[in-house]
Design an enzyme around this catalytic site. Structure first.
Site, PDB file in Angstrom:
ATOM      1  N   ARG A 163       0.843  -1.222   0.000  1.00 36.60           N
ATOM      2  CA  ARG A 163       0.000   0.000   0.000  1.00 36.60           C
ATOM      3  C   ARG A 163       0.875   1.269   0.000  1.00 36.60           C
ATOM      4  O   ARG A 163       0.590   2.244   0.703  1.00 36.60           O
ATOM      5  CB  ARG A 163      -0.945   0.025   1.204  1.00 36.60           C
ATOM      6  CG  ARG A 163      -1.930  -1.079   1.248  1.00 36.60           C
ATOM      7  CD  ARG A 163      -2.929  -1.026   0.088  1.00 36.60           C
ATOM      8  NE  ARG A 163      -3.832  -2.147   0.188  1.00 36.60           N
ATOM      9  CZ  ARG A 163      -3.539  -3.355  -0.324  1.00 36.60           C
ATOM     10  NH1 ARG A 163      -2.437  -3.557  -1.012  1.00 36.60           N
ATOM     11  NH2 ARG A 163      -4.380  -4.346  -0.183  1.00 36.60           N
ATOM     12  N   SER A 237     -10.865  -0.531   3.634  1.00 35.34           N
ATOM     13  CA  SER A 237     -10.005  -0.741   4.812  1.00 35.34           C
ATOM     14  C   SER A 237      -9.440   0.598   5.265  1.00 35.34           C
ATOM     15  O   SER A 237      -8.783   1.284   4.490  1.00 35.34           O
ATOM     16  CB  SER A 237      -8.834  -1.654   4.454  1.00 35.34           C
ATOM     17  OG  SER A 237      -9.327  -2.844   3.911  1.00 35.34           O
ATOM     18  N   GLU A 333      -4.570   3.694   6.319  1.00 38.29           N
ATOM     19  CA  GLU A 333      -4.360   3.502   4.873  1.00 38.29           C
ATOM     20  C   GLU A 333      -4.972   4.672   4.101  1.00 38.29           C
ATOM     21  O   GLU A 333      -4.463   5.112   3.074  1.00 38.29           O
ATOM     22  CB  GLU A 333      -5.029   2.172   4.451  1.00 38.29           C
ATOM     23  CG  GLU A 333      -4.899   1.865   2.985  1.00 38.29           C
ATOM     24  CD  GLU A 333      -5.562   0.551   2.598  1.00 38.29           C
ATOM     25  OE1 GLU A 333      -5.366  -0.475   3.281  1.00 38.29           O
ATOM     26  OE2 GLU A 333      -6.294   0.563   1.591  1.00 38.29           O
TER      27      GLU A 333
HETATM   28  C1  LIG Z   1     -15.667  -0.405  -0.523  1.00 38.15           C
HETATM   29  C2  LIG Z   1     -14.203  -0.156  -0.786  1.00 38.15           C
HETATM   30  C3  LIG Z   1     -13.362  -1.232  -1.005  1.00 38.15           C
HETATM   31  C4  LIG Z   1     -11.992  -1.022  -1.259  1.00 38.15           C
HETATM   32  N1  LIG Z   1     -11.205  -2.112  -1.480  1.00 38.15           N
HETATM   33  C5  LIG Z   1      -9.890  -1.943  -1.735  1.00 38.15           C
HETATM   34  C6  LIG Z   1      -9.047  -3.077  -1.983  1.00 38.15           C
HETATM   35  O1  LIG Z   1      -9.492  -4.218  -2.008  1.00 38.15           O
HETATM   36  N2  LIG Z   1      -7.741  -2.841  -2.203  1.00 38.15           N
HETATM   37  C7  LIG Z   1      -7.207  -1.585  -2.225  1.00 38.15           C
HETATM   38  O2  LIG Z   1      -5.991  -1.459  -2.439  1.00 38.15           O
HETATM   39  N3  LIG Z   1      -7.986  -0.500  -1.991  1.00 38.15           N
HETATM   40  C8  LIG Z   1      -9.302  -0.649  -1.758  1.00 38.15           C
HETATM   41  N4  LIG Z   1     -10.094   0.436  -1.515  1.00 38.15           N
HETATM   42  C9  LIG Z   1      -9.495   1.776  -1.492  1.00 38.15           C
HETATM   43  C10 LIG Z   1      -9.612   2.550  -2.836  1.00 38.15           C
HETATM   44  O3  LIG Z   1     -10.629   2.039  -3.620  1.00 38.15           O
HETATM   45  C11 LIG Z   1      -8.308   2.515  -3.625  1.00 38.15           C
HETATM   46  O4  LIG Z   1      -7.264   3.054  -2.863  1.00 38.15           O
HETATM   47  C12 LIG Z   1      -8.427   3.287  -4.942  1.00 38.15           C
HETATM   48  O5  LIG Z   1      -7.263   3.114  -5.707  1.00 38.15           O
HETATM   49  C13 LIG Z   1      -8.669   4.775  -4.725  1.00 38.15           C
HETATM   50  O6  LIG Z   1      -8.982   5.347  -5.982  1.00 38.15           O
HETATM   51  P1  LIG Z   1      -9.690   6.754  -6.101  1.00 38.15           P
HETATM   52  O7  LIG Z   1      -9.690   7.134  -7.520  1.00 38.15           O
HETATM   53  O8  LIG Z   1     -10.994   6.720  -5.411  1.00 38.15           O
HETATM   54  O9  LIG Z   1      -8.661   7.651  -5.274  1.00 38.15           O
HETATM   55  P2  LIG Z   1      -8.980   8.966  -4.451  1.00 38.15           P
HETATM   56  O10 LIG Z   1      -9.626   8.573  -3.161  1.00 38.15           O
HETATM   57  O11 LIG Z   1      -9.675   9.960  -5.284  1.00 38.15           O
HETATM   58  O12 LIG Z   1      -7.505   9.458  -4.150  1.00 38.15           O
HETATM   59  C14 LIG Z   1      -6.658   8.693  -3.294  1.00 38.15           C
HETATM   60  C15 LIG Z   1      -5.279   9.331  -3.279  1.00 38.15           C
HETATM   61  O13 LIG Z   1      -4.697   9.227  -4.588  1.00 38.15           O
HETATM   62  C16 LIG Z   1      -4.387  10.526  -5.098  1.00 38.15           C
HETATM   63  N5  LIG Z   1      -4.699  10.515  -6.532  1.00 38.15           N
HETATM   64  C17 LIG Z   1      -5.834  10.087  -7.121  1.00 38.15           C
HETATM   65  N6  LIG Z   1      -5.733  10.216  -8.457  1.00 38.15           N
HETATM   66  C18 LIG Z   1      -4.511  10.758  -8.692  1.00 38.15           C
HETATM   67  C19 LIG Z   1      -3.821  11.159  -9.879  1.00 38.15           C
HETATM   68  N7  LIG Z   1      -4.348  11.031 -11.090  1.00 38.15           N
HETATM   69  N8  LIG Z   1      -2.579  11.696  -9.755  1.00 38.15           N
HETATM   70  C20 LIG Z   1      -1.995  11.845  -8.542  1.00 38.15           C
HETATM   71  N9  LIG Z   1      -2.610  11.480  -7.383  1.00 38.15           N
HETATM   72  C21 LIG Z   1      -3.846  10.947  -7.466  1.00 38.15           C
HETATM   73  C22 LIG Z   1      -5.292  11.495  -4.339  1.00 38.15           C
HETATM   74  O14 LIG Z   1      -4.768  12.785  -4.364  1.00 38.15           O
HETATM   75  C23 LIG Z   1      -5.314  10.827  -2.969  1.00 38.15           C
HETATM   76  O15 LIG Z   1      -4.140  11.157  -2.259  1.00 38.15           O
HETATM   77  C24 LIG Z   1     -11.468   0.278  -1.275  1.00 38.15           C
HETATM   78  C25 LIG Z   1     -12.334   1.380  -1.070  1.00 38.15           C
HETATM   79  C26 LIG Z   1     -13.688   1.154  -0.828  1.00 38.15           C
HETATM   80  C27 LIG Z   1     -14.602   2.321  -0.629  1.00 38.15           C
END
Ligand SMILES: Cc1cc2nc3c(=O)[nH]c(=O)nc-3n(C[C@H](O)[C@H](O)[C@H](O)COP(=O)(O)OP(=O)(O)OC[C@H]3O[C@@H](n4cnc5c(N)ncnc54)[C@H](O)[C@@H]3O)c2cc1C
Length: 337
Positions: A163, A237, A333
């Protein structure tokens, strides 16, 4: 491009926190990079948002929130064994997984149904069911705000860890990831040993699994286990699984024979944070509208109307209590803003 002022971020985070950003824009065209760059000095603080599924908003954001919706998928190279797929950062992660599966390209299937966008996947090296995205990433392309240029990082430059990556460390808040190149397999090797995938496949009557049926199995397991943010605000998580020294694990095991952990190196064990939190008595706990999910102790939830600070304070109480009982320090996380 249009810069909006005082925009509620409620639709843009899966916790459903109603927090405003002083400035907000949507990035959906590479041409906008020059424009964004020329006004970057006006917004020393920039927040990139994809699906908002890994952030907790605890206060109004002073600065420019950039919602990444830059879409596009292209096959950029091919060999007998592999394809190289360039995916723009605003593509929905799960749609990309389904696209790869529809083409018969393997590698992403165990990561089905993870919320969010492609651009955030390298950020915390998303992982599930025995696979981490670092195994699939060839290159990450990003705009560097200070250097005013695109940079391309090969897999080995991304410093991927559990992570973790360079984007959460040295390049934190310094870049906007614009696309990711994945190397996928034309002759997929299935990974069904982790978690309940095998059991689920049997339940589904699948005897010769494919990338599609493995994906279906992962979707079925995830849907039954994890709360859907559409029903109850959460970010998956909330804590990482802590990695501790083997000696500490063995000593804890004497006191708690049911403790859950897996070897993560020669001398280290990755302990299930959910188990620790549950043992510390937090599962199903509720204070005001903030709480711990009643089926999955690793997931903190917003029952409706909780503030980001309430969820944050709850996470601090959990960290203190787990540390007191087990001597293990949990690490969040989720990104706290
Ligand atoms: C129900 C649920 C289940 C999940 N299960 C998992 C799992 O199994 N495994 C796992 O690893 N994660 C899991 N996650 C966490 C999450 O889905 C991941 O971390 C996902 O990659 C986040 O993507 P996002 O686009 O929503 O990021 P955001 O929440 O929008 O951003 C997260 C971070 O990334 C940065 N960021 C986003 N896009 C960019 C970009 N283009 N350039 C630079 N920085 C950027 C943001 O600034 C922020 O710091 C889960 C979340 C939920 C709600």
């Amino acid at each position: 491009m249009t810069i909006l002022q005082n925009v509620s971020l409620r639709p843009y985070n899966t916790f459903g926190m109603d927090v405003a950003a002083t400035h907000f824009t949507v990035f959906n065209d590479l041409q906008q990079i020059q424009e964004l760059s020329s006004m970057a000095w006006m917004y020393p603080k920039k927040y990139i948002v994809g699906g908002g599924s890994n952030i907790l908003l605890t206060q109004p954001l002073e600065g420019l929130v950039i919602k990444n919706e830059w879409k596009g998928i292209a096959l950029v190279d091919e060999s007998d064994e592999h394809v190289w797929l360039q995916v723009n950062a605003g593509e929905i992660w799960h749609d990309t997984v389904l696209y790869a599966i529809s083409k018969g390209w393997g590698g992403m299937e165990n990561l089905s149904l993870i919320p969010g966008c492609v651009g955030a996947a390298p950020m915390q090296n998303i992982g599930a069911y025995g696979v981490e995205v670092k195994e699939l990433i060839d290159e990450v392309v990003a705009w560097h705000w200070e250097e005013n240029r695109f940079i391309a990082l090969k897999n080995e430059d991304c410093q991927f860890g559990y992570r973790d990556s360079i984007f959460k460390q040295a390049l934190k808040e310094k870049v906007l990831i614009t696309s990711v190149v994945f190397r996928l397999s034309k002759k997929p090797k299935l990974n069904t040993t982790y978690g309940a995938i095998q059991q689920q496949l049997e339940k589904m009557g699948v005897h010769k699994p494919t990338i599609k049926t493995v994906s279906d199995a992962v979707i079925a397991i995830r849907t039954s286990k994890l709360p859907n943010p559409k029903d109850i605000g959460n970010a998956g998580s909330f804590f990482k699984n802590p990695v501790i020294h083997k000696a500490q694990f063995l000593s804890l095991q004497q006191q708690y024979p049911a403790i859950v952990g897996h070897a993560s190196g020669d001398d280290t064990i990755k302990v299930a944070a959910g188990w620790l939190i549950e043992q510390a008595g937090w599962k199903g706990y509720k204070k005001g509208a903030a709480g711990v999910h009643d089926k999955q102790a690793l997931v903190l939830v917003n029952h409706g109307g909780a503030s980001g600070m309430e969820v944050y304070d709850l996470s601090s109480d959990i960290i203190t209590s787990v540390h007191y009982q087990f001597g293990i320090m949990l690490e969040r996380e989720v990104q706290i803003w």
